[in-house]
Design an enzyme around this catalytic site. Structure first.
Site, PDB file in Angstrom:
ATOM      1  CD  GLU A 399     -12.177  16.534  -4.227  1.00  0.00           C
ATOM      2  OE1 GLU A 399     -11.858  16.011  -3.153  1.00  0.00           O
ATOM      3  OE2 GLU A 399     -12.311  17.764  -4.372  1.00  0.00           O
TER       4      GLU A 399
HETATM    5  C1  LIG Z   1      -9.873  19.746 -13.969  1.00  0.00           C
HETATM    6  C2  LIG Z   1      -8.968  19.120 -12.960  1.00  0.00           C
HETATM    7  C3  LIG Z   1      -8.783  19.745 -11.735  1.00  0.00           C
HETATM    8  C4  LIG Z   1      -7.916  19.184 -10.792  1.00  0.00           C
HETATM    9  N1  LIG Z   1      -7.691  19.850  -9.618  1.00  0.00           N
HETATM   10  C5  LIG Z   1      -6.715  19.404  -8.784  1.00  0.00           C
HETATM   11  C6  LIG Z   1      -6.350  20.177  -7.641  1.00  0.00           C
HETATM   12  O1  LIG Z   1      -6.926  21.224  -7.352  1.00  0.00           O
HETATM   13  N2  LIG Z   1      -5.333  19.726  -6.876  1.00  0.00           N
HETATM   14  C7  LIG Z   1      -4.668  18.561  -7.155  1.00  0.00           C
HETATM   15  O2  LIG Z   1      -3.759  18.219  -6.410  1.00  0.00           O
HETATM   16  N3  LIG Z   1      -5.000  17.802  -8.227  1.00  0.00           N
HETATM   17  C8  LIG Z   1      -5.995  18.199  -9.049  1.00  0.00           C
HETATM   18  N4  LIG Z   1      -6.337  17.474 -10.165  1.00  0.00           N
HETATM   19  C9  LIG Z   1      -5.616  16.230 -10.437  1.00  0.00           C
HETATM   20  C10 LIG Z   1      -6.428  15.000 -10.171  1.00  0.00           C
HETATM   21  O3  LIG Z   1      -6.618  14.861  -8.791  1.00  0.00           O
HETATM   22  C11 LIG Z   1      -5.718  13.797 -10.810  1.00  0.00           C
HETATM   23  O4  LIG Z   1      -5.856  13.951 -12.205  1.00  0.00           O
HETATM   24  C12 LIG Z   1      -6.295  12.488 -10.343  1.00  0.00           C
HETATM   25  O5  LIG Z   1      -5.935  12.246  -9.011  1.00  0.00           O
HETATM   26  C13 LIG Z   1      -5.810  11.301 -11.196  1.00  0.00           C
HETATM   27  O6  LIG Z   1      -4.433  11.296 -11.326  1.00  0.00           O
HETATM   28  P1  LIG Z   1      -3.762  11.143 -12.778  1.00  0.00           P
HETATM   29  O7  LIG Z   1      -4.386  12.159 -13.666  1.00  0.00           O
HETATM   30  O8  LIG Z   1      -2.304  11.173 -12.613  1.00  0.00           O
HETATM   31  O9  LIG Z   1      -4.219   9.728 -13.299  1.00  0.00           O
HETATM   32  P2  LIG Z   1      -3.470   8.365 -13.011  1.00  0.00           P
HETATM   33  O10 LIG Z   1      -3.180   8.215 -11.582  1.00  0.00           O
HETATM   34  O11 LIG Z   1      -2.348   8.204 -13.985  1.00  0.00           O
HETATM   35  O12 LIG Z   1      -4.613   7.325 -13.387  1.00  0.00           O
HETATM   36  C14 LIG Z   1      -4.909   6.908 -14.728  1.00  0.00           C
HETATM   37  C15 LIG Z   1      -5.880   5.734 -14.642  1.00  0.00           C
HETATM   38  O13 LIG Z   1      -5.265   4.637 -13.953  1.00  0.00           O
HETATM   39  C16 LIG Z   1      -6.046   4.273 -12.828  1.00  0.00           C
HETATM   40  N5  LIG Z   1      -5.164   3.878 -11.733  1.00  0.00           N
HETATM   41  C17 LIG Z   1      -4.123   4.546 -11.211  1.00  0.00           C
HETATM   42  N6  LIG Z   1      -3.583   3.881 -10.192  1.00  0.00           N
HETATM   43  C18 LIG Z   1      -4.313   2.766 -10.044  1.00  0.00           C
HETATM   44  C19 LIG Z   1      -4.280   1.649  -9.149  1.00  0.00           C
HETATM   45  N7  LIG Z   1      -3.400   1.558  -8.147  1.00  0.00           N
HETATM   46  N8  LIG Z   1      -5.179   0.669  -9.313  1.00  0.00           N
HETATM   47  C20 LIG Z   1      -6.121   0.745 -10.277  1.00  0.00           C
HETATM   48  N9  LIG Z   1      -6.207   1.750 -11.158  1.00  0.00           N
HETATM   49  C21 LIG Z   1      -5.322   2.755 -11.028  1.00  0.00           C
HETATM   50  C22 LIG Z   1      -6.863   5.511 -12.498  1.00  0.00           C
HETATM   51  O14 LIG Z   1      -8.033   5.181 -11.784  1.00  0.00           O
HETATM   52  C23 LIG Z   1      -7.150   6.082 -13.864  1.00  0.00           C
HETATM   53  O15 LIG Z   1      -8.252   5.441 -14.442  1.00  0.00           O
HETATM   54  C24 LIG Z   1      -7.236  17.977 -11.090  1.00  0.00           C
HETATM   55  C25 LIG Z   1      -7.453  17.333 -12.317  1.00  0.00           C
HETATM   56  C26 LIG Z   1      -8.291  17.899 -13.242  1.00  0.00           C
HETATM   57  C27 LIG Z   1      -8.484  17.207 -14.563  1.00  0.00           C
END
Ligand SMILES: Cc1cc2nc3c(=O)[nH]c(=O)nc-3n(C[C@H](O)[C@H](O)[C@H](O)COP(=O)(O)OP(=O)(O)OC[C@H]3O[C@@H](n4cnc5c(N)ncnc54)[C@H](O)[C@@H]3O)c2cc1C
Length: 587
Positions: A399
């Site tokens: 979220e």
């Molecule tokens: C159990 C589970 C259920 C999920 N369910 C859904 C779902 O139903 N639908 C869906 O669409 N997604 C879902 N997700 C995905 C989830 O929304 C994403 O994992 C989340 O948005 C983070 O994206 P990422 O994993 O690519 O991390 P990244 O974006 O790669 O982030 C990695 C780190 O870098 C930081 N970061 C990234 N960009 C920036 C920035 N600009 N400035 C500062 N820090 C930054 C982040 O805060 C984080 O600490 C789910 C994930 C999990 C684990």
């Protein structure tokens, strides 16, 4: 700060206005209707979900679907959905009440959240009449299961960087290709709200049924927690989607994606709040029954401190949560029209992000302390403490990660200030004149909570000083100053929390728990003022130097003069209440 009769129904207005306690929605002001739906949800969880959590964790999706159906039969999936679409047509506060009850099982809460917040909400806010009639009644009665597919392996936080493409066909339909990742309910959902770029450019939302040609889902992810919630990839191989299944406008998918998350964040906060409340009970019960050195560990000051702090932090989140729901309901005035709901969710997006961050971090604190109170038993699977701990970790990731939400909070406020939709700039200028006048010290006044109100006003001024200085210093480059923005977010969250707690305690002054509310407000505000001071000093030192730095630090010292309370004695009283109740003691 000006005092108004009722809070202005604008997001962020609390920063420059004082709200009277009578105007604020709190758990104590909920109606019989709210209590009733809360009781229904609670009984459902107690009788039908909590006893079978182990079975859910075996990934028995037929069982999960039957629980969703049952929740639908009880009206829990459509709490705030219009009756014409099969819902119960209650307000947002009712949805928060239900969300808190569902939060007692983190896995089922994820399933439930993907269904109600992430699938029904976009259809309600952006769907055509035909789309709403076709999908919402069956989602709300639990016959259909929904999922929300925004993230991809290469684009999570940067959701608009999605690579999934939609190619328009001569007959107006679309062919979607790409792979979505980590999709909650993926293993058994019947329909997906999918985001793809039309012709590689226009970010657009689509309603994609599992049975459409070219749609499939991948293997279940092996996760740290939430083993009773399905998480899979969604694979789209030239998936054929009819033109009628575009959700909202082509090229306006960002509106769908982000507004849905606003509500999702609020609901997630409710689930965290409910989860924390239940765990305060587990911790207190264990601490009373576990004996060391010949006495229950609940008699030790170190453990009592933990029990009190767990309850106090949850109290703060709960206070913000109901206050925000009340503000949204105040703006909606009973309307359930998609456009009105959308506008209200957008208006209170700052508060939703603050709640997402504070509730998820509060829950992690509570669950960590719960493991600690359980000692070795907290680390083994015989007790639920370890499962709670694993399950909750993802709340800070999905979220919108907490980093992204922290950046959004001051970022959105600054944008509104520049646009003039929130008069922060004149307020900051007035404050600048006021605080730069040496010798000006306001008196806290008399009566219960007067000192806390005074401290909250001081914290608001501090927040305004930090935000105003940041905007003045960095102007268009503010977004690049993530450390300062994150610090400002922490200050703003503490301000909103502290004021919400004080308003709630003031509103509860006639209740039988009035003294406990007052104690909780006193200790929360005391600690929040300390945190705000440190964060403000760091931010000011990062933004200014020389004479300006010295002047602002002197002004901060004058503004944020908060007399400490005896937090040890107060926490002991709160802990007494937790132990006596064997749980969260305010209701
Ligand atoms: C159990 C589970 C259920 C999920 N369910 C859904 C779902 O139903 N639908 C869906 O669409 N997604 C879902 N997700 C995905 C989830 O929304 C994403 O994992 C989340 O948005 C983070 O994206 P990422 O994993 O690519 O991390 P990244 O974006 O790669 O982030 C990695 C780190 O870098 C930081 N970061 C990234 N960009 C920036 C920035 N600009 N400035 C500062 N820090 C930054 C982040 O805060 C984080 O600490 C789910 C994930 C999990 C684990």
């Amino acid at each position: 700060m000006s005092t108004t009769e009722a809070p202005t129904l604008r997001g962020g207005a609390w920063l420059i206005e004082d709200a009277p306690a009578e105007s604020v929605t709190t758990p104590e002001t909920l109606s019989d209707e709210h209590q009733l739906i809360g009781q229904t949800a609670d009984e459902f969880m107690t009788a039908e979900v909590v006893p079978i959590i182990d079975r859910l964790e075996q990934k028995d999706w037929a069982l999960v679907k039957s629980l969703l159906k049952r929740a639908g039969d009880l009206g829990l999936l459509g709490t705030d959905v219009p009756e014409a679409l099969g819902g119960v047509e209650l307000d947002k506060a009712a949805s928060i009440v239900v969300g808190e009850a569902i939060g007692r099982s983190a896995s089922f809460a994820a399933t439930f959240g993907a269904q109600t917040g992430l699938s029904v909400t976009p259809l309600l806010c952006f769907g055509t009449d035909e789309q709403q009639q076709r999908y919402i009644p069956e989602l709300v009665n639990g016959t259909l299961v929904g999922a929300y597919a925004l993230s991809e392996s290469g684009s999570g936080s940067d959701a608009l960087g999605a690579k999934t493409r939609a190619v328009r066909q001569p007959d107006g339909s679309y062919r979607l290709s790409g792979e979505k990742m980590w999709i909650t309910n993926g293993g058994f959902a019947d329909l997906f709200i999918v985001f793809a770029k039309v012709d590689g450019e226009q970010f657009t939302a689509f309603i994609v049924e599992r049975d459409f040609p070219g749609v499939s889902t991948g293997k279940e992810e092996h996760k740290m927690g939430l083993h009773g919630s399905s998480t899979t990839p969604l694979i789209l191989q030239d998936a054929h989607v009819p033109a009628l299944n575009v959700l909202g406008e082509v090229g306006k998918g960002h509106k769908v994606a982000f507004n849905v998350l606003n509500y999702g964040r609020l609901k997630l906060a409710a689930m965290c709040s409910g989860g924390a409340r239940a765990v305060v009970g587990e911790a207190a019960t264990y601490a009373l029954q576990r004996r060391q050195f010949g006495q229950p560990i609940a008699t030790f000051g170190a453990i009592r401190h933990k029990l009190a702090e767990m309850a106090i932090r949850e109290y703060a989140v709960e206070s913000m949560l109901y206050r925000t729901a009340g503000l949204i309901d105040g703006m909606l005035q009973g309307s359930h029209a998609g456009a009105a709901v959308l506008a209200a969710l957008e208006e209170f997006a700052v508060e939703a992000s603050m709640l997402k961050v504070s509730a998820s971090e509060m829950l992690d604190f509570v669950l960590d302390e719960n493991v600690q109170i359980h000692g070795g038993n907290g680390f083994v699977k015989d007790y639920p403490a370890e499962r709670h701990y694993r399950d909750a970790r993802v709340n800070r990731i999905f979220e919108g990660t907490n980093e992204i939400n922290r950046l959004l909070v001051p970022g959105m406020l600054a944008r509104r200030a520049v646009k003039g939709t929130l008069p922060l700039i004149p307020a900051a200028r007035k404050l600048q004149d006021e605080i730069l006048t040496p010798g000006l010290v306001e008196s806290p006044g008399d009566g219960p909570l007067a000192a806390q109100r005074h401290a909250v006003t001081a914290m608001k001024k501090t927040a305004l000083m930090v935000l105003g200085t940041a905007m003045q210093t960095y102007r268009e480059a503010l977004a690049d100053q993530q450390e300062v923005l994150s610090g400002a977010a922490d200050i703003l969250i503490d301000v909103y929390a502290a004021e919400s707690v004080v308003l709630r305690a003031a509103a509860a002054k006639q209740s039988s728990h009035a003294a406990l509310h007052e104690d909780t407000a006193a200790v929360f505000v005391n600690d929040a003022a300390g945190r705000v001071e440190i964060a403000a000093r760091n931010a000011i030192a990062a933004m200014t130097e020389g004479d300006t730095l010295r002047t602002l630090l002197a002004a901060l010292k004058r503004v944020l003069k908060v007399t400490p309370v005896n937090a040890v004695a107060i926490r002991r009283r709160v802990a007494d209440a937790v132990v006596q109740k064997k749980g969260y003691p305010y209701g």
